[in-house]
Design an enzyme around this catalytic site. Structure first.
Site, PDB file in Angstrom:
ATOM      1  N   LYS A 120       0.830  -1.196   0.000  1.00 51.38           N
ATOM      2  CA  LYS A 120       0.000   0.000   0.000  1.00 51.38           C
ATOM      3  C   LYS A 120       0.872   1.256   0.000  1.00 51.38           C
ATOM      4  O   LYS A 120       0.689   2.152  -0.835  1.00 51.38           O
ATOM      5  CB  LYS A 120      -0.927   0.001   1.212  1.00 51.38           C
ATOM      6  CG  LYS A 120      -1.750   1.275   1.336  1.00 51.38           C
ATOM      7  CD  LYS A 120      -2.531   1.292   2.635  1.00 51.38           C
ATOM      8  CE  LYS A 120      -3.166   2.660   2.868  1.00 51.38           C
ATOM      9  NZ  LYS A 120      -3.874   2.738   4.162  1.00 51.38           N
ATOM     10  N   ASP A 138      -6.897   0.970   0.345  1.00 50.41           N
ATOM     11  CA  ASP A 138      -7.155   1.380   1.718  1.00 50.41           C
ATOM     12  C   ASP A 138      -8.542   0.879   2.112  1.00 50.41           C
ATOM     13  O   ASP A 138      -9.170   0.115   1.381  1.00 50.41           O
ATOM     14  CB  ASP A 138      -7.024   2.904   1.859  1.00 50.41           C
ATOM     15  CG  ASP A 138      -8.233   3.644   1.311  1.00 50.41           C
ATOM     16  OD1 ASP A 138      -8.942   3.080   0.447  1.00 50.41           O
ATOM     17  OD2 ASP A 138      -8.468   4.790   1.738  1.00 50.41           O
TER      18      ASP A 138
END
Length: 216
Positions: A120, A138
Site C-alpha cells: 500500500k 485502503d
C-alpha cells in the site's frame, strides 16, 4: 462486465474529475514516505496536522534520520502506534541514506525492502512521486470495490491484483482518489447515503435501498 466498469468509471470521472490528488501533505518523496507510514490506522487529517510541525522540526532527511527515538515518539504520538511508527521511520530514513543515496526508490521490490513499507505504502509512492500506475487498497477502496462487485476478497494484496485485472490501467491512480473521496463523503462506512449516491444502481447495497438495478 467491461461496459459496466466503463459506466462506473465515467460517473466517477464526471463527479470527482480525473485529476489525481494526494490527501497527504508533502513536498518531496521522503516526506510522503514518512506521512504514509504515519497514516496507518490514522486519518489523513490527523497525519497532516502532525507532519506540519514534524517537517518544520526535521526539515531534511538527514535530520529526521538522526532524530532521537523518544523525542520522535512524542512528536508523532497522536497518530497512534507511535513506538512502532517511530522505529520504522528511523530505520527507513537511515536505509534511504545508506543504501539509496538519500533517494526514495521507485520499484516495488526496493520500496518494500524499507522497514514499515508494504505494498500500500509503496503504491502511494509509485503513483504520487513517479506517476507509475498503481492501485492503493485502503479501507474505502476495499469496502466500495466489494460493494460494486469488483472483488470478493478480504486480503488487500489480493484485492489489488483483482482490481488490476478489471480496471483499465489509465484509471488505476484516479480510481484510488475518487473512491477515497466517495467513501469519505457519500458512501461512508457507518451511514452510507445511498439515496444521494450516483453509483447506487451499481452497488449491492444501494440496489436494495433504491430499487434501481444496472446490469453488469
Amino acid at each position: 462486465m467491461a461496459k459496466y466498469i466503463r459506466e462506473i468509471l465515467q460517473l466517477l470521472d464526471d463527479y470527482y474529475g480525473a485529476e489525481y490528488r494526494c490527501y497527504l501533505s508533502h513536498e518531496n518523496a521522503w516526506q510522503l514516505l514518512t506521512a504514509t507510514i504515519l497514516s496507518a490506522q490514522c486519518t489523513d487529517d490527523r497525519v497532516n496536522q502532525v507532519t506540519k510541525e514534524l517537517f518544520k522540526k526535521y526539515d531534511t532527511l538527514e535530520k529526521l534520520a538522526a532524530a532521537d527515538i523518544s523525542e520522535l515518539e512524542q512528536d508523532i504520538f497522536s497518530t497512534g502506534f507511535y513506538r512502532n511508527k517511530a522505529k520504522n521511520i528511523l530505520a527507513s530514513t537511515n536505509m534511504l541514506l545508506e543504501k539509496f543515496e538519500g533517494e526514495v526508490p521507485r520499484t516495488m521490490e526496493e520500496l518494500t525492502s524499507l522497514p514499515g513499507v508494504g505494498r500500500k505504502t509503496a503504491n502511494v509512492i509509485r503513483g504520487n512521486i513517479y506517476g507509475e500506475p498503481s492501485i492503493v487498497v485502503d479501507t474505502h477502496v476495499k469496502r466500495i470495490s466489494k460493494k460494486l462487485g469488483f472483488t470478493d476478497q478480504e486480503d488487500p494484496e489480493k484485492i489489488e491484483f483483482e482490481l488490476m485485472k478489471v480496471l483499465p490501467k489509465d484509471h488505476w491512480i484516479s480510481y484510488n482518489t475518487q473512491i477515497i473521496a466517495h467513501g469519505r463523503t457519500i458512501c461512508t462506512a457507518r451511514k452510507p447515503k445511498c439515496g444521494e449516491c450516483f453509483l447506487a444502481g451499481y452497488c449491492r447495497e444501494g440496489r436494495k435501498v433504491t430499487g434501481r438495478k444496472d446490469d453488469m
